[in-house]
Design a protein around this motif. Structure first.
Motif, PDB file in Angstrom:
ATOM      1  N   SER A 118       0.824  -1.215   0.000  1.00 25.00           N
ATOM      2  CA  SER A 118       0.000   0.000   0.000  1.00 25.00           C
ATOM      3  C   SER A 118       0.856   1.263   0.000  1.00 25.00           C
ATOM      4  O   SER A 118       2.002   1.270   0.468  1.00 25.00           O
ATOM      5  CB  SER A 118      -0.918   0.018   1.213  1.00 25.00           C
ATOM      6  OG  SER A 118      -0.170   0.262   2.394  1.00 25.00           O
ATOM      7  N   THR A 119       0.253   2.315  -0.495  1.00 29.01           N
ATOM      8  CA  THR A 119       0.914   3.623  -0.513  1.00 29.01           C
ATOM      9  C   THR A 119       1.231   4.092   0.903  1.00 29.01           C
ATOM     10  O   THR A 119       2.279   4.701   1.134  1.00 29.01           O
ATOM     11  CB  THR A 119       0.004   4.657  -1.218  1.00 29.01           C
ATOM     12  OG1 THR A 119      -0.309   4.164  -2.524  1.00 29.01           O
ATOM     13  CG2 THR A 119       0.681   6.001  -1.348  1.00 29.01           C
ATOM     14  N   ASP A 120       0.355   3.800   1.845  1.00 32.47           N
ATOM     15  CA  ASP A 120       0.598   4.189   3.240  1.00 32.47           C
ATOM     16  C   ASP A 120       1.869   3.547   3.791  1.00 32.47           C
ATOM     17  O   ASP A 120       2.633   4.191   4.509  1.00 32.47           O
ATOM     18  CB  ASP A 120      -0.589   3.801   4.122  1.00 32.47           C
ATOM     19  CG  ASP A 120      -1.813   4.661   3.871  1.00 32.47           C
ATOM     20  OD1 ASP A 120      -1.656   5.764   3.287  1.00 32.47           O
ATOM     21  OD2 ASP A 120      -2.918   4.240   4.251  1.00 32.47           O
ATOM     22  N   ARG A 121       2.086   2.296   3.444  1.00 32.45           N
ATOM     23  CA  ARG A 121       3.290   1.613   3.928  1.00 32.45           C
ATOM     24  C   ARG A 121       4.546   2.180   3.273  1.00 32.45           C
ATOM     25  O   ARG A 121       5.588   2.322   3.914  1.00 32.45           O
ATOM     26  CB  ARG A 121       3.177   0.109   3.693  1.00 32.45           C
ATOM     27  CG  ARG A 121       2.098  -0.509   4.594  1.00 32.45           C
ATOM     28  CD  ARG A 121       2.012  -2.005   4.486  1.00 32.45           C
ATOM     29  NE  ARG A 121       3.245  -2.614   4.977  1.00 32.45           N
ATOM     30  CZ  ARG A 121       3.707  -3.790   4.554  1.00 32.45           C
ATOM     31  NH1 ARG A 121       3.050  -4.464   3.637  1.00 32.45           N
ATOM     32  NH2 ARG A 121       4.814  -4.282   5.049  1.00 32.45           N
ATOM     33  N   ILE A 122       4.444   2.534   1.995  1.00 32.32           N
ATOM     34  CA  ILE A 122       5.575   3.162   1.294  1.00 32.32           C
ATOM     35  C   ILE A 122       5.886   4.514   1.926  1.00 32.32           C
ATOM     36  O   ILE A 122       7.038   4.838   2.223  1.00 32.32           O
ATOM     37  CB  ILE A 122       5.287   3.319  -0.210  1.00 32.32           C
ATOM     38  CG1 ILE A 122       5.131   1.953  -0.878  1.00 32.32           C
ATOM     39  CG2 ILE A 122       6.387   4.134  -0.896  1.00 32.32           C
ATOM     40  CD1 ILE A 122       4.592   2.015  -2.293  1.00 32.32           C
TER      41      ILE A 122
END
Length: 149
Positions: free
Chosen positions: A80-84
């Protein structure tokens, strides 16, 4: 804050608002001499260290370049973008917390590899194959064996 109309040095904050994105603070001020009102904006000034490349060049840190590296390594991977964003934020916090004005690009590369290893093993190997300049299949195999352990 100096009044832009009369130059008087004493002004009073009448109203304070945080922007919708919480990027800056907007303040309405009133001059105690001429009673005119004006607006000021406050933004944080963050100074990240310069990056020292392998050839000795010094370049400014670029958030977008780091983000692009993550996106390239994680292309078509289920992350996910949040994890990136979290991984990049941790790297930038390390940069800010270091203190020195210059950081070797190799150190940032190692931090990226550590973060990618936590996020996705395939992306980690992709990045490592380019970053460490694998010469042949044996280098690649050694990296895969390391990840399997």
């Amino acid at each position: 804050m100096k009044c832009p109309f009369c130059g008087h040095l004493e002004t009073q904050v009448v109203e304070t608002r945080v922007s919708e994105e919480a990027v800056f603070i907007r303040r309405r001020r009133q001059c105690s001499a001429c009673d005119k009102r004006f607006t000021t904006y406050e933004r944080p000034e963050v100074s990240l260290p310069a990056i020292v490349k392998k050839d000795g060049r010094r370049v400014e840190y670029e958030h977008d370049k780091l983000l692009a590296s993550f996106h390239l390594a994680l292309r078509k991977r289920p992350v996910s973008t949040d994890r990136i964003d979290g991984a990049i934020e941790r790297i930038e916090e390390k940069l800010l917390g270091l203190g020195p004005r210059e950081v070797p690009s190799s150190r940032i590369g190692e931090w990226v590899m550590r973060e990618l290893k936590k996020l996705d093993k395939v992306a980690y190997i992709r990045f490592a194959s380019v970053y460490r300049s694998f010469k042949d299949i044996d280098d690649f195999r050694a990296m895969v064996d390391e990840v399997r352990k």
